[in-house]
Design a protein around this motif. Structure first.
Motif, short mmCIF file in Angstrom:
data_model
loop_
_atom_site.label_atom_id
_atom_site.label_comp_id
_atom_site.label_asym_id
_atom_site.label_seq_id
_atom_site.Cartn_x
_atom_site.Cartn_y
_atom_site.Cartn_z
N MET A 112 0.94 -1.33 0.02
CA MET A 112 -0.06 -0.02 0.03
C MET A 112 0.91 1.28 -0.06
O MET A 112 0.37 2.05 -0.51
N LEU A 113 1.85 1.34 0.65
CA LEU A 113 2.68 2.32 0.96
C LEU A 113 3.40 2.65 -0.42
O LEU A 113 3.60 3.88 -1.07
N LEU A 114 3.93 1.56 -1.18
CA LEU A 114 4.45 1.64 -2.41
C LEU A 114 3.49 2.32 -3.47
O LEU A 114 3.82 3.10 -4.09
N GLU A 115 2.20 1.58 -3.49
CA GLU A 115 1.49 2.43 -4.65
C GLU A 115 1.02 3.57 -4.25
O GLU A 115 0.64 4.32 -5.25
N GLY A 116 0.78 3.85 -2.93
CA GLY A 116 0.44 5.37 -2.53
C GLY A 116 1.37 6.23 -3.10
O GLY A 116 1.14 7.57 -3.50
N GLY A 117 2.78 5.88 -2.82
CA GLY A 117 3.69 6.67 -3.48
C GLY A 117 3.77 6.86 -4.80
O GLY A 117 4.08 8.24 -5.34
N LEU A 118 3.54 6.11 -5.69
CA LEU A 118 3.10 5.93 -7.26
C LEU A 118 2.22 6.69 -7.57
O LEU A 118 2.28 7.71 -8.29
N ILE A 119 1.02 6.76 -6.55
CA ILE A 119 -0.29 7.62 -6.98
C ILE A 119 -0.08 8.95 -6.80
O ILE A 119 -0.18 9.81 -7.55
N TYR A 120 0.83 9.33 -5.53
CA TYR A 120 1.28 10.84 -5.42
C TYR A 120 2.10 11.37 -6.49
O TYR A 120 2.05 12.44 -6.83
N ALA A 121 3.20 10.48 -6.89
CA ALA A 121 4.13 10.79 -8.09
C ALA A 121 3.54 11.35 -9.30
O ALA A 121 3.39 12.39 -10.09
N VAL A 122 2.43 10.43 -9.54
CA VAL A 122 1.71 10.54 -10.94
C VAL A 122 0.76 11.92 -10.65
O VAL A 122 0.86 12.63 -11.49
N MET A 123 0.32 12.01 -9.52
CA MET A 123 -0.71 13.50 -9.32
C MET A 123 0.18 14.36 -9.27
O MET A 123 0.12 15.47 -9.94
N TYR A 124 1.45 14.41 -8.92
CA TYR A 124 2.47 15.46 -8.86
C TYR A 124 2.77 15.95 -10.45
O TYR A 124 2.96 17.02 -10.85
N LYS A 175 -3.11 25.68 -16.84
CA LYS A 175 -3.75 26.99 -15.75
C LYS A 175 -2.91 28.20 -15.96
O LYS A 175 -3.53 29.32 -15.98
N TYR A 176 -1.64 28.16 -15.65
CA TYR A 176 -0.84 29.35 -15.67
C TYR A 176 0.35 29.44 -16.72
O TYR A 176 1.41 29.21 -16.57
N ILE A 177 -0.25 29.38 -18.10
CA ILE A 177 0.73 29.41 -19.22
C ILE A 177 1.51 30.78 -19.27
O ILE A 177 2.65 30.86 -19.60
N GLU A 178 0.95 31.87 -18.68
CA GLU A 178 1.32 33.09 -18.81
C GLU A 178 2.12 33.30 -17.28
O GLU A 178 2.57 34.55 -17.37
N GLY A 179 2.34 32.45 -16.54
CA GLY A 179 3.01 32.61 -15.47
C GLY A 179 2.26 32.58 -14.09
O GLY A 179 1.06 32.43 -14.15
N GLY A 180 2.87 32.11 -13.12
CA GLY A 180 1.75 31.85 -11.88
C GLY A 180 2.23 30.40 -11.66
O GLY A 180 2.92 29.60 -12.17
N ALA A 181 1.46 30.09 -10.30
CA ALA A 181 1.67 28.70 -9.89
C ALA A 181 0.48 28.30 -8.89
O ALA A 181 0.10 29.54 -8.19
N TYR A 182 0.51 27.21 -8.49
CA TYR A 182 -0.59 26.78 -7.44
C TYR A 182 -0.31 27.11 -6.17
O TYR A 182 1.34 26.98 -6.11
N PRO A 183 -0.74 27.44 -5.13
CA PRO A 183 -0.07 27.92 -3.94
C PRO A 183 0.43 26.61 -3.15
O PRO A 183 0.04 25.40 -3.53
N PRO A 184 1.50 26.67 -2.37
CA PRO A 184 2.35 25.56 -1.78
C PRO A 184 1.23 24.55 -1.14
O PRO A 184 1.65 23.32 -1.14
N GLU A 185 0.41 24.86 -0.43
CA GLU A 185 -0.56 24.13 0.23
C GLU A 185 -1.32 23.33 -0.62
O GLU A 185 -1.58 21.94 -0.20
N PHE A 186 -1.46 23.49 -1.78
CA PHE A 186 -2.11 22.33 -2.90
C PHE A 186 -1.16 21.19 -2.91
O PHE A 186 -1.75 19.97 -2.79
N GLU A 187 0.47 21.29 -3.03
CA GLU A 187 1.19 20.34 -2.97
C GLU A 187 1.31 19.53 -1.68
O GLU A 187 1.65 18.43 -1.68
N GLN A 188 1.37 20.36 -0.62
CA GLN A 188 1.75 19.88 0.56
C GLN A 188 0.76 19.32 1.41
O GLN A 188 1.15 18.41 2.20
N VAL A 189 -0.51 19.69 1.05
CA VAL A 189 -1.56 19.26 2.00
C VAL A 189 -2.74 18.53 1.27
O VAL A 189 -2.96 17.37 1.60
N TYR A 190 -3.28 19.15 0.22
CA TYR A 190 -4.32 18.62 -0.51
C TYR A 190 -3.71 17.37 -1.32
O TYR A 190 -4.67 16.33 -1.33
#
Length: 652
Positions: free
Chosen positions: A294-306, A317-332
């Motif tokens: 489960m941990l291995l598969e969870g890591g793969l799913i997170y990597a794909v989502m990343y 989303k941000y072709i002309e610049g910008g980025a998602y806030p850090p909380e999207f990657e770190q929490v959500y």
């Protein structure tokens, strides 16, 4: 009165099917000898005593205890009334060869220095049981065993002493400790040193008796000239922590009895350390077995989502610049991964045999759950439903790929959705194997695929005939068989044991159909006849209940999300709202039985049932028949149909 050559004492506790097979083999092995059989039953509740009384075999004597006094005391009850010049303490989950008793009698008669002996034993998979020959568990011998040195250096005379693994298992040897599963003793010696020590309730009494034999000036022998089958632990769970505790407590009793001074203190300290060490190993092993994949598969799913998030961020989303806030990657994103993993687990995606349905249903349910929560609760930010949707799709692909790889390593192909029914070859004489075929196909609750028959002796060609028993090894490879089922009615026990020993390296499982019995016996398993009053259903399996729980959560969540808009359609809106809340908290199912559901897989009360197929729903005169249909036909699609047709009747 003629003295018996042998008294066989069998202590039984709730293993009726194994006892029957054991006794049939014992009676066959008794031919040409004067043998009495004493069965001591320790208050079994499985009908063992009733079976013996109904059989009323003149060679078998029954001692029926009204409580369970333990293994040692029960054996002593049998020894007290035994008349044989030899005593055999035999476990009921054993199968002796036809030559076993004669071979042992001849050996004991030829070796007057022998006080006791044990024999070559194999388990239900055909593998040699190392406890067939053991040394006295002195502190150092026990230390090497407890900390794995005996497994690392089995051929070393120092480290491999616990199971004497440096001795050839195909040759006879003088040894120190015998196994209580098959312990052959001279009656005259027992009269001298006494019976089993009743301080040992279940384990350790064989070590104690073996040492007392040596102290009396006799020798213990390991006899490789005959082989028996020992299913090992049918009435105990030897992998459990409770077994570890009870067994090592027996070792402490042995140490206090036979060791003195510092040796006793060291041994007891080592035993107590071993209990904690083995418990820790068991906990760690369970954790790794359950969580590693489960941990291995969870890591793969997170990597794909990343990767999806990075692509979507830079190219959509941000072709002309910008980025998602850090909380999207770190929490959500970790939370989203956890939701997908949780639903995969609830759907039974980690249980073998792997199925395709939970791999599709769980990610889809995860997407719906995340989308529903972000819609209902604005405080939960909705960064991108597109990323969640794509992640759900790729979660399906990751889950299918990982299981395909595992299936390829185990079975040689990637298609884990193939039928999971075991492929078996039936083995016996031409007449016996045909009766066995009828038993397996028509009478037993055993959904297997019969590849065909392997026969012993001449047989005319017919459709299911694969070949001769002598060709079993090649037949197993050719037909990719998972299991061999032997006809115990027409094959000798010694022959079946020899074949299991010979084919143990093929990886196939073995089962035996005992003589005059309508069931099959295998390691830790008895396959019995179908119950005509029971409805076979996926709802009786954990994966079926998990699928049902996922359907409950998703459907109740969607109905609650839409409740503000659809409340007018419910006949009793307040009651419907409370009922949906009960489903979310696990108190009720969305769909259940119309009646009591007796003799069916147990379910919680349902908000709906099959009666929604008629409008308005009305309980039929025979709701049991409707419930049997539901249990027999259950699928998540059926629940979905009932919910779609009857959601507005919830709460009525």
């Amino acid at each position: 009165m003629l003295m018996a050559d042998l008294s066989v004492i069998i202590v039984n506790y709730n293993v009726r099917h194994f006892l029957w097979q054991c006794l049939q083999a014992v009676l066959r092995a008794s031919e040409g000898l004067v043998v009495e059989v004493i069965v001591v039953d320790n208050a079994s509740s499985d009908g063992s005593v009733e079976m013996l009384h109904a059989w009323a075999h003149p060679q078998i004597r029954i001692i029926a205890n009204t409580d369970n006094p333990g293994f040692s005391k029960a054996n002593n009850q049998g020894i007290a009334c035994a008349t044989g010049r030899h005593i055999l303490l035999l476990n009921p989950d054993t199968l002796v060869s036809e030559d076993t008793f004669r071979t042992c009698v001849d050996f004991m008669d030829a070796h007057p220095e022998a006080g006791a002996l044990g024999v070559h034993m194999i388990d239900g998979t055909g593998r040699f049981l190392p406890e067939s020959k053991r040394a006295l568990p002195t502190p150092w011998v026990s230390f090497y065993k407890i900390f794995g040195l005996s497994d690392l250096f089995p051929r070393n005379r120092r480290f491999g002493k616990y199971h004497l693994t440096y001795l050839d298992k195909r040759q006879n040897h003088q040894i120190e400790v015998l196994s209580g599963a098959f312990m052959w003793l001279r009656k005259s010696l027992l009269d001298q040193i006494g019976g089993l020590d009743e301080a040992f309730f279940m384990y350790g009494e064989d070590i104690d008796m073996s040492w007392r034999v040596i102290q009396a000036g006799y020798q213990n022998y390991y006899l490789a000239d005959t082989t028996i089958l020992h299913y090992k632990g049918e009435s105990t769970q030897k992998g459990s922590l409770n077994y570890v505790r009870v067994f090592y407590q027996a070792m402490i009793i042995f140490a206090r009895k036979h060791f003195g001074g510092r040796q006793k203190q060291v041994f007891i300290a080592a035993i107590r350390l071993a209990v904690y060490f083995r418990a820790l190993l068991a906990i760690l092993r369970r954790g790794v077995d359950r969580a590693g994949f489960m941990l291995l598969e969870g890591g793969l799913i997170y990597a794909v989502m990343y990767a999806i998030q990075a692509y979507w961020e830079h190219y959509v989303k941000y072709i002309e610049g910008g980025a998602y806030p850090p909380e999207f990657e770190q929490v959500y994103m970790p939370v989203y991964t956890g939701v997908f993993m949780l639903l995969l687990w609830l759907a039974g995606a980690y249980r073998k045999p792997y199925q395709l349905r939970p791999l599709i249903l769980a990610p889809l349910g995860g997407f719906i759950a995340i989308a529903t929560v972000t819609y209902m609760f604005p405080v939960v930010k909705n960064f991108s439903r597109a990323i969640v949707g794509l992640s759900a799709v790729f979660t399906m692909l990751v889950a299918m790929t990982t299981r395909g790889i595992i299936h390829h390593r185990e079975r040689g192909n990637f298609f884990f959705t193939e039928p999971s029914r075991r492929r078996v070859i039936l083995v016996g004489t031409p007449a016996g194997v045909l009766r066995l075929d009828h038993l397996v196909r028509r009478e037993l609750d055993y959904p297997v695929e019969i590849a065909g028959h392997a026969v012993l002796g001449a047989a005319s060609a017919y459709t299911d005939l694969l070949g001769q028993v002598a060709d079993l090894r090649s037949l197993i490879r050719l037909y990719q068989a998972d299991e061999l089922v032997f006809c115990g009615e027409t094959l000798e026990a010694g022959y079946m044991i020899a074949e299991m020993d010979r084919l143990s390296d093929t990886g196939v499982a073995f089962k035996i159909a005992p003589p005059d019995a309508e069931y099959l016996i295998g390691p830790h398993e008895v396959i019995t006849a179908r119950d005509p009053n029971y409805t076979r259903s996926v709802l009786s399996q954990p994966e079926g209940l998990r699928t049902k729980r996922i359907v409950d959560l998703i459907s109740a969540s969607l109905l609650l999300a839409g409740f503000p808009v659809m409340a007018w359609a419910y006949q009793r809106p307040a009651a419907a709202l409370r009922a949906l809340g009960d489903v979310l908290t696990g108190q009720r199912h969305m769909v259940g039985y119309a009646g009591a559901g007796e003799r069916l897989p147990r379910l919680k009360a349902g908000l709906l049932n099959l009666t929604v197929r008629i409008r308005p729903p009305k309980t039929p005169a025979n709701p049991d028949a409707l419930d049997a249909l539901y249990a027999r036909s259950y699928s998540w699609e059926l629940d979905l149909e009932i919910i779609l047709k009857g959601w507005k009747y919830i709460g009525t």
